[in-house]
Design a protein around this motif. Structure first.
Motif, PDB file in Angstrom:
ATOM      1  N   ALA A  98       0.844  -1.203   0.000  1.00  0.00           N
ATOM      2  CA  ALA A  98       0.000   0.000   0.000  1.00  0.00           C
ATOM      3  C   ALA A  98       0.874   1.246   0.000  1.00  0.00           C
ATOM      4  O   ALA A  98       0.546   2.242  -0.652  1.00  0.00           O
ATOM      5  N   ASP A  99       1.993   1.202   0.699  1.00  0.00           N
ATOM      6  CA  ASP A  99       2.904   2.348   0.741  1.00  0.00           C
ATOM      7  C   ASP A  99       3.441   2.669  -0.658  1.00  0.00           C
ATOM      8  O   ASP A  99       3.440   3.832  -1.077  1.00  0.00           O
ATOM      9  N   ASP A 100       3.899   1.654  -1.386  1.00  0.00           N
ATOM     10  CA  ASP A 100       4.413   1.889  -2.744  1.00  0.00           C
ATOM     11  C   ASP A 100       3.306   2.403  -3.661  1.00  0.00           C
ATOM     12  O   ASP A 100       3.518   3.320  -4.446  1.00  0.00           O
ATOM     13  N   ARG A 101       2.128   1.794  -3.573  1.00  0.00           N
ATOM     14  CA  ARG A 101       1.008   2.254  -4.397  1.00  0.00           C
ATOM     15  C   ARG A 101       0.711   3.726  -4.128  1.00  0.00           C
ATOM     16  O   ARG A 101       0.615   4.532  -5.054  1.00  0.00           O
ATOM     17  N   ASP A 102       0.577   4.098  -2.859  1.00  0.00           N
ATOM     18  CA  ASP A 102       0.233   5.469  -2.511  1.00  0.00           C
ATOM     19  C   ASP A 102       1.351   6.448  -2.860  1.00  0.00           C
ATOM     20  O   ASP A 102       1.091   7.553  -3.328  1.00  0.00           O
ATOM     21  N   ARG A 103       2.594   6.050  -2.652  1.00  0.00           N
ATOM     22  CA  ARG A 103       3.733   6.931  -2.888  1.00  0.00           C
ATOM     23  C   ARG A 103       3.979   7.175  -4.368  1.00  0.00           C
ATOM     24  O   ARG A 103       4.273   8.296  -4.780  1.00  0.00           O
ATOM     25  N   GLY A 123      -0.316   7.061  -6.194  1.00  0.00           N
ATOM     26  CA  GLY A 123      -1.174   8.027  -5.508  1.00  0.00           C
ATOM     27  C   GLY A 123      -2.376   7.330  -4.914  1.00  0.00           C
ATOM     28  O   GLY A 123      -2.984   6.476  -5.554  1.00  0.00           O
ATOM     29  N   ALA A 124      -2.711   7.698  -3.708  1.00  0.00           N
ATOM     30  CA  ALA A 124      -3.872   7.117  -3.035  1.00  0.00           C
ATOM     31  C   ALA A 124      -5.135   7.464  -3.819  1.00  0.00           C
ATOM     32  O   ALA A 124      -5.362   8.619  -4.164  1.00  0.00           O
ATOM     33  N   GLY A 125      -5.934   6.465  -4.121  1.00  0.00           N
ATOM     34  CA  GLY A 125      -7.183   6.698  -4.832  1.00  0.00           C
ATOM     35  C   GLY A 125      -7.018   7.117  -6.277  1.00  0.00           C
ATOM     36  O   GLY A 125      -7.947   7.623  -6.888  1.00  0.00           O
ATOM     37  N   SER A 126      -5.835   6.900  -6.855  1.00  0.00           N
ATOM     38  CA  SER A 126      -5.572   7.345  -8.235  1.00  0.00           C
ATOM     39  C   SER A 126      -5.600   6.213  -9.244  1.00  0.00           C
ATOM     40  O   SER A 126      -5.072   6.343 -10.334  1.00  0.00           O
TER      41      SER A 126
END
Length: 187
Positions: free
Chosen positions: A65-70, A73-76
């Motif tokens: 989740a950290d790599d995805r959000d970083r 982007g969260a919710g992107s």
């Protein structure tokens, strides 16, 4: 533009191809002559003018989740494509075509099965189809399209992450940006 069942796609700026004959591309790492194509999942990798450098990343089952959000982007969404600013005009004006080919002669190649190859000549299933507006295609597919002054910092983050990724034509990307010079503060 994506292939239907039992089809693969070949993207080209040349709308006059009537037969694809195996060949060794000048930049190929493989010595074997092939006809190259892509399937449904990797078709978006080629929604660009041929020589456009692009860095792409997507969520895999083991992506953190950290790599995805970083990186994405969260919710992107689950996928991001990055190009340099200098690619925008070509993306706006290119006339890109998709050739639908029968999937039968093709097999996966590469460690991660990123492309499909045939070792026999292949004829398209019909005339080439204009791909159309590349920005609209990305938007309709829910793929974030990021425009950067330089791809290399983004690419460095992507390849260190748990995301799936692909870099195409990176040899055409701008030179890596020089790190900022050390500056002393004076008071």
């Amino acid at each position: 533009m994506r292939p239907a069942d039992h089809e693969v796609l070949h993207f080209s700026e040349d709308p006059t191809i009537t037969r694809f004959v195996p060949h060794v591309a000048p930049t190929a790492a493989e010595p074997q002559a092939y006809v190259w194509a892509v399937g449904f999942d990797r078709a978006p990798d080629y929604w660009f003018p041929r020589d456009t450098p692009r860095a792409m990343a997507w969520v895999e089952p083991d992506t953190t989740a950290d790599d995805r959000d970083r990186i994405i982007g969260a919710g992107s969404g689950a996928r991001v494509h990055a190009v340099e600013y200098r690619a925008l005009e070509a993306m706006r004006t290119v006339r890109l075509y998709g050739y639908r080919l029968p999937a039968g002669p093709f097999r996966l190649i590469g460690e991660h099965g990123h492309a499909l190859v045939a070792t026999v000549p292949v004829e398209p299933l019909g005339p080439p189809e204009p791909v159309g507006d590349l920005f609209a295609l990305h938007e309709a597919a829910g793929i974030q399209l990021r425009v950067l002054p330089n791809l290399w910092p983004f690419w460095a983050e992507v390849v260190r992450s748990s995301l799936g990724f692909s870099g195409i034509r990176l040899r055409h990307a701008a030179a890596p940006a020089a790190p900022p010079a050390d500056r002393a503060r004076s008071r």
